[in-house]
Design an enzyme around this catalytic site. Structure first.
Site, short mmCIF file in Angstrom:
data_model
loop_
_atom_site.label_atom_id
_atom_site.label_comp_id
_atom_site.label_asym_id
_atom_site.label_seq_id
_atom_site.Cartn_x
_atom_site.Cartn_y
_atom_site.Cartn_z
CG ASN A 1 82.03 76.44 44.93
OD1 ASN A 1 82.46 76.84 43.85
ND2 ASN A 1 81.75 75.17 45.15
CB CYS A 20 80.47 74.18 41.37
SG CYS A 20 80.22 72.40 41.30
#
Length: 218
Positions: A136, A139
């Protein structure tokens, strides 16, 4: 640690994701289904292809203050702030259950430095039953959460650094939808060693309270 082989799934919706057989292409996305198996009381996990874990960071995070989720006419807005228990607690108390799930498990890795990502990726690589991780890098609701996802050279450096840690685990990179050049970040990810791409993270958005003239999300 070598991952336990995933039982092949047959049927009209069966698919293969990076060599991992899924009974269907439905994945519960990171952040929508808890740390691992919390949704099992509401959804029979044997009916989905897989679960992507909540994003785990090197250190525990309380996340943003409330309100962090709200509905809109267009859908839902969120600003959770990567709230999670941290890699040490997750690795000791949650990851060991991954192999018992009746669907595939994809570990979500987040961080604020290359060392952060390496630490979390190493934990997932050691966990039995987590054949894929998702970096990820995008974000949008924490300070610095898109540093890698918006900068192709930095992203290339990150992916290249994490790749050797994943001895037995495939790697996806979750791209930022608002990157200045998403083609460049996609290319950098693949050239640095990503096995696949997730397109994409949540879209930045805002809702305003017309009475207070303040954002509805804290």
């Amino acid at each position: 640690m070598p991952h336990a082989p995933t039982t092949p799934h047959a049927g009209p919706l069966a698919v293969d994701l990076l060599g991992v057989p899924l009974r269907n292409p439905v994945l519960l996305a990171a952040g929508t289904a808890g740390y691992l198996d919390e949704m099992d009381g509401a959804v029979d996990l044997s009916t989905v292809g897989g679960v992507v874990t909540k994003s785990i960071t090197a250190r525990p995070r309380p996340g943003n203050r409330t309100w962090r989720i709200l509905d809109t006419r267009a859908g839902m807005l969120n600003a959770i702030g990567l709230a999670n228990m941290g890699v040490e607690h997750y690795g000791a108390h949650v990851a060991p259950r991954a192999a018992s799930l009746p669907c595939a498990v994809i570990g979500s890795v987040a961080g604020f430095s290359i060392d952060d990502y390496i630490a979390v990726a190493a934990m997932f690589d050691d966990a039995e039953g987590v054949p894929i991780v998702e970096l990820n890098v995008s974000c949008p609701n924490v300070h610095g959460g898109t540093v890698f996802g918006h900068d192709a050279p930095k992203l290339r450096e990150l992916v290249a650094a994490v790749r050797p840690v994943l001895a037995s685990t495939k790697m996806l990179v979750k791209l930022a939808p608002d990157a200045p050049d998403i083609v460049a970040t996609a290319r950098a990810s693949v050239e640095a060693g990503a096995d696949g791409l997730t397109i994409c993270n949540t879209f930045p958005a805002m809702a305003i309270d017309v009475d207070t003239r303040r954002p509805r999300l804290a």
